[in-house]
Design a protein around this motif. Structure first.
Motif, PDB file in Angstrom:
ATOM      1  N   LEU A  81      78.742  45.180  14.662  1.00 46.48           N
ATOM      2  CA  LEU A  81      80.094  45.624  14.315  1.00 46.48           C
ATOM      3  C   LEU A  81      80.646  44.921  13.075  1.00 46.48           C
ATOM      4  O   LEU A  81      81.815  45.081  12.742  1.00 46.48           O
ATOM      5  N   GLY A  82      79.816  44.092  12.426  1.00 49.94           N
ATOM      6  CA  GLY A  82      80.270  43.382  11.236  1.00 49.94           C
ATOM      7  C   GLY A  82      80.911  42.031  11.504  1.00 49.94           C
ATOM      8  O   GLY A  82      81.401  41.389  10.583  1.00 49.94           O
ATOM      9  N   VAL A  83      80.878  41.582  12.747  1.00 49.41           N
ATOM     10  CA  VAL A  83      81.504  40.296  13.093  1.00 49.41           C
ATOM     11  C   VAL A  83      80.775  39.144  12.408  1.00 49.41           C
ATOM     12  O   VAL A  83      81.404  38.280  11.786  1.00 49.41           O
ATOM     13  N   GLY A  84      79.447  39.121  12.493  1.00 50.24           N
ATOM     14  CA  GLY A  84      78.674  38.053  11.852  1.00 50.24           C
ATOM     15  C   GLY A  84      78.879  38.065  10.347  1.00 50.24           C
ATOM     16  O   GLY A  84      79.079  37.010   9.734  1.00 50.24           O
ATOM     17  N   LYS A  85      78.838  39.235   9.756  1.00 51.50           N
ATOM     18  CA  LYS A  85      79.065  39.365   8.307  1.00 51.50           C
ATOM     19  C   LYS A  85      80.436  38.808   7.931  1.00 51.50           C
ATOM     20  O   LYS A  85      80.562  38.033   6.979  1.00 51.50           O
ATOM     21  N   ASN A  86      81.460  39.187   8.671  1.00 51.66           N
ATOM     22  CA  ASN A  86      82.812  38.699   8.363  1.00 51.66           C
ATOM     23  C   ASN A  86      82.929  37.192   8.534  1.00 51.66           C
ATOM     24  O   ASN A  86      83.601  36.525   7.746  1.00 51.66           O
ATOM     25  N   LEU A  87      82.269  36.639   9.541  1.00 53.18           N
ATOM     26  CA  LEU A  87      82.291  35.188   9.719  1.00 53.18           C
ATOM     27  C   LEU A  87      81.656  34.489   8.515  1.00 53.18           C
ATOM     28  O   LEU A  87      82.196  33.509   7.991  1.00 53.18           O
ATOM     29  N   VAL A  88      80.507  35.003   8.065  1.00 53.05           N
ATOM     30  CA  VAL A  88      79.835  34.392   6.917  1.00 53.05           C
ATOM     31  C   VAL A  88      80.685  34.550   5.654  1.00 53.05           C
ATOM     32  O   VAL A  88      80.833  33.601   4.879  1.00 53.05           O
ATOM     33  N   LEU A  89      81.260  35.721   5.448  1.00 59.87           N
ATOM     34  CA  LEU A  89      82.106  35.925   4.260  1.00 59.87           C
ATOM     35  C   LEU A  89      83.308  34.992   4.260  1.00 59.87           C
ATOM     36  O   LEU A  89      83.693  34.458   3.217  1.00 59.87           O
ATOM     37  N   LYS A  90      83.878  34.762   5.427  1.00 58.76           N
ATOM     38  CA  LYS A  90      85.014  33.833   5.517  1.00 58.76           C
ATOM     39  C   LYS A  90      84.555  32.399   5.235  1.00 58.76           C
ATOM     40  O   LYS A  90      85.263  31.633   4.583  1.00 58.76           O
ATOM     41  N   ALA A  91      83.370  32.033   5.697  1.00 57.12           N
ATOM     42  CA  ALA A  91      82.830  30.703   5.412  1.00 57.12           C
ATOM     43  C   ALA A  91      82.541  30.552   3.920  1.00 57.12           C
ATOM     44  O   ALA A  91      82.821  29.501   3.332  1.00 57.12           O
ATOM     45  N   ILE A  92      81.998  31.590   3.294  1.00 51.11           N
ATOM     46  CA  ILE A  92      81.734  31.550   1.854  1.00 51.11           C
ATOM     47  C   ILE A  92      83.047  31.374   1.089  1.00 51.11           C
ATOM     48  O   ILE A  92      83.132  30.561   0.166  1.00 51.11           O
ATOM     49  N   GLN A  93      84.075  32.108   1.500  1.00 50.68           N
ATOM     50  CA  GLN A  93      85.374  31.990   0.841  1.00 50.68           C
ATOM     51  C   GLN A  93      85.927  30.571   0.986  1.00 50.68           C
ATOM     52  O   GLN A  93      86.454  29.997   0.030  1.00 50.68           O
ATOM     53  N   GLU A  94      85.772  30.006   2.156  1.00 48.23           N
ATOM     54  CA  GLU A  94      86.220  28.623   2.376  1.00 48.23           C
ATOM     55  C   GLU A  94      85.452  27.667   1.471  1.00 48.23           C
ATOM     56  O   GLU A  94      86.028  26.746   0.894  1.00 48.23           O
ATOM     57  N   GLY A  95      84.140  27.898   1.346  1.00 45.72           N
ATOM     58  CA  GLY A  95      83.325  27.070   0.455  1.00 45.72           C
ATOM     59  C   GLY A  95      83.808  27.164  -0.986  1.00 45.72           C
ATOM     60  O   GLY A  95      83.903  26.155  -1.692  1.00 45.72           O
ATOM     61  N   LYS A  96      84.132  28.375  -1.422  1.00 43.71           N
ATOM     62  CA  LYS A  96      84.667  28.559  -2.777  1.00 43.71           C
ATOM     63  C   LYS A  96      85.954  27.768  -2.958  1.00 43.71           C
ATOM     64  O   LYS A  96      86.154  27.094  -3.966  1.00 43.71           O
ATOM     65  N   GLU A  97      86.840  27.880  -1.979  1.00 43.93           N
ATOM     66  CA  GLU A  97      88.126  27.184  -2.051  1.00 43.93           C
ATOM     67  C   GLU A  97      87.956  25.671  -2.096  1.00 43.93           C
ATOM     68  O   GLU A  97      88.732  24.969  -2.734  1.00 43.93           O
ATOM     69  N   LEU A  98      86.918  25.174  -1.423  1.00 43.09           N
ATOM     70  CA  LEU A  98      86.659  23.734  -1.419  1.00 43.09           C
ATOM     71  C   LEU A  98      85.945  23.272  -2.683  1.00 43.09           C
ATOM     72  O   LEU A  98      85.928  22.087  -2.991  1.00 43.09           O
ATOM     73  N   GLY A  99      85.318  24.203  -3.385  1.00 43.14           N
ATOM     74  CA  GLY A  99      84.652  23.857  -4.635  1.00 43.14           C
ATOM     75  C   GLY A  99      83.161  23.603  -4.537  1.00 43.14           C
ATOM     76  O   GLY A  99      82.570  23.071  -5.480  1.00 43.14           O
ATOM     77  N   VAL A 100      82.543  23.967  -3.404  1.00 43.16           N
ATOM     78  CA  VAL A 100      81.085  23.816  -3.346  1.00 43.16           C
ATOM     79  C   VAL A 100      80.437  24.845  -4.262  1.00 43.16           C
ATOM     80  O   VAL A 100      81.050  25.861  -4.595  1.00 43.16           O
ATOM     81  N   GLN A 101      79.224  24.567  -4.674  1.00 51.79           N
ATOM     82  CA  GLN A 101      78.529  25.459  -5.605  1.00 51.79           C
ATOM     83  C   GLN A 101      77.436  26.282  -4.935  1.00 51.79           C
ATOM     84  O   GLN A 101      77.051  27.328  -5.432  1.00 51.79           O
ATOM     85  N   GLU A 102      76.924  25.770  -3.827  1.00 55.63           N
ATOM     86  CA  GLU A 102      75.851  26.474  -3.119  1.00 55.63           C
ATOM     87  C   GLU A 102      76.081  26.374  -1.616  1.00 55.63           C
ATOM     88  O   GLU A 102      76.596  25.372  -1.130  1.00 55.63           O
TER      89      GLU A 102
END
Length: 153
Positions: A81-102
């Protein structure tokens, strides 16, 4: 179907353990004690339907440039249903906000992560402290068949 995503509270730990129990028993996800989850509660993102936890993941910071998607799990009744995808996308967004590069992922679901822009890397490129801090707890260690993947953000 309305699914919400948010940061968990400490009282969610029991439900989180319920959702991940089978995957831990199967050796797909590393076991984490209640205390370990509590210590790292701020790294988690949960998915809920009708206030019931149906999945979660964690974004674990390794260095000022590298984070890892950990413990990604979705209740069997809510997969596809896209739940896993949305969780990963939210984690990626959080990583961007924190400034990680990878962002790193060790996974059995290569195709899932490829669809989200991750590419396979050699395990030798994973930081040593990751291997010794987590992998040694795995029932499959040292024979690991997980795939190492990374995404530049």
């Amino acid at each position: 179907m309305k699914i919400t995503y948010c940061k968990p509270k400490l009282y969610h730990i029991e439900d989180m353990q319920r959702v991940v129990k089978k995957a831990v028993e199967e050796g797909i996800i590393l076991p984490r004690s209640d205390d370990e989850i509590a210590t790292n509660i701020r790294s988690y993102i949960i998915a809920q339907k009708d206030k019931k936890i149906i999945g979660f993941t964690a974004l674990h910071i390794h260095t000022k440039t590298l984070a890892e998607i950990r413990s990604l799990i979705v209740d069997e009744n809510f997969r596809g249903l896209g739940v896993g995808k949305n969780l990963v996308l939210k984690a990626i967004q959080e990583g961007k906000e924190l400034g990680v590069q990878e962002i790193l992922s060790l996974t059995y679901s290569k195709e899932f992560f490829e669809k989200l822009g991750f590419i396979e890397i050699e395990k030798e490129k994973i930081p040593e402290h990751k291997i010794w801090a987590d992998c040694i707890k795995c029932k499959h260690f040292p024979i690991c068949n997980e795939i190492s993947m990374i995404k530049k953000i």
